[in-house]
Scaffold this motif. Structure first.
Motif: not given
Length: 261
Positions: A221-234
């Motif tokens: 899920v971390r890689k999926a979010l980063v791959g779609e252009g998201f920066i994880i804040d929490y």
């Protein structure tokens, strides 16, 4: 396209939304998921919104079932909430609660949980009332369409919150990415995505029916979010404590991320 899943799919077959509430979100003595489905969700979302940078005009809720406690903190920062549902029974159950009709599901036990966390509980507001006021529209959606709310076209919004919907809709990794991309398109540049999900789950039982859950881990899920252009804040993980054969997740996750401008 033929369904290859051995279990039913939430957005295709639908489920008994009231039974789901009774089994996973109620205050019944034998409801064993309280630490995960109630406390974890309420406390994590309170923490996410307490930072103060997630706010704006419109929030979209894309969650299965008919639960509302994940919106308690959101309604303090968004006056307008649009709820999208793929299941007619879930829409009916939610509208029964919004309209305060006889037989609506009781959520008092969840607002009490939030009240315990408030610094000044004596001035605790009517959270259920605020959520009712904030929910401006409950819209039927089709996650398989390019525009999920077709023919209605929604403006880009400041925040999307989704509690478990990606888990119960996605049949595999590619499906998860495809739906995540659709969620992302609902956001303004810089908009926020809040996800609640379950790790290493395979099924969910509601009544007599067994429903599919997509199995994934934290790394995916971390890689999926980063791959779609998201920066994880929490990102927070809670190991399972509930003992039950109704669902087989190993942990609950809570994520907040923002879309790169």
């Amino acid at each position: 396209m033929m369904d290859s899943s051995p279990h039913k799919l939430y957005h295709v077959h639908g489920y008994d939304s009231r039974q789901c509430l009774e089994d996973y979100f109620s205050d019944k003595p034998d409801m064993v998921f309280g630490d995960d489905t109630l406390k974890f969700i309420i406390e994590n979302l309170r923490e996410i919104f307490a930072v103060g940078h997630i706010n704006g005009d419109i929030l979209i809720d894309l969650s299965p079932g008919s639960f509302i406690h994940h919106l308690y903190s959101a309604c303090e920062f968004f006056k307008n909430i649009i709820v999208l549902k793929a299941n007619n029974r879930c829409i009916m159950e939610l509208k029964r609660w919004v309209d305060e009709r006889t037989g609506a599901f009781y959520w008092g036990h969840t607002s009490t949980l939030l009240q315990e966390k408030e610094e000044n509980s004596e001035q605790f507001e009517d959270k259920e009332g605020k959520v009712r006021s904030a929910i401006q529209h409950i819209v039927k959606c089709d996650p398989e369409k390019e525009n999920m709310t077709d023919p209605l076209v929604l403006p880009p919004v400041d925040c999307v919150i989704s509690t478990g919907l990606l888990d119960v809709m996605s049949k595999d990794h590619d499906d998860y990415i495809r739906y995540l991309r659709k969620f992302s398109r609902l956001l303004k540049p810089g908009g926020h995505l809040i996800l609640i999900g379950s790790l290493d789950a395979t099924f969910l039982i509601v009544g007599k029916d067994k429903f599919h859950i997509f199995t994934y881990d934290e790394d995916f899920v971390r890689k999926a979010l980063v791959g779609e252009g998201f920066i994880i804040d929490y990102f927070n993980v809670k190991e399972r404590t509930a003992v039950s054969d109704l669902i087989d997740y190993k942990a609950f996750i809570s994520i907040a991320a923002h879309k790169e401008k």
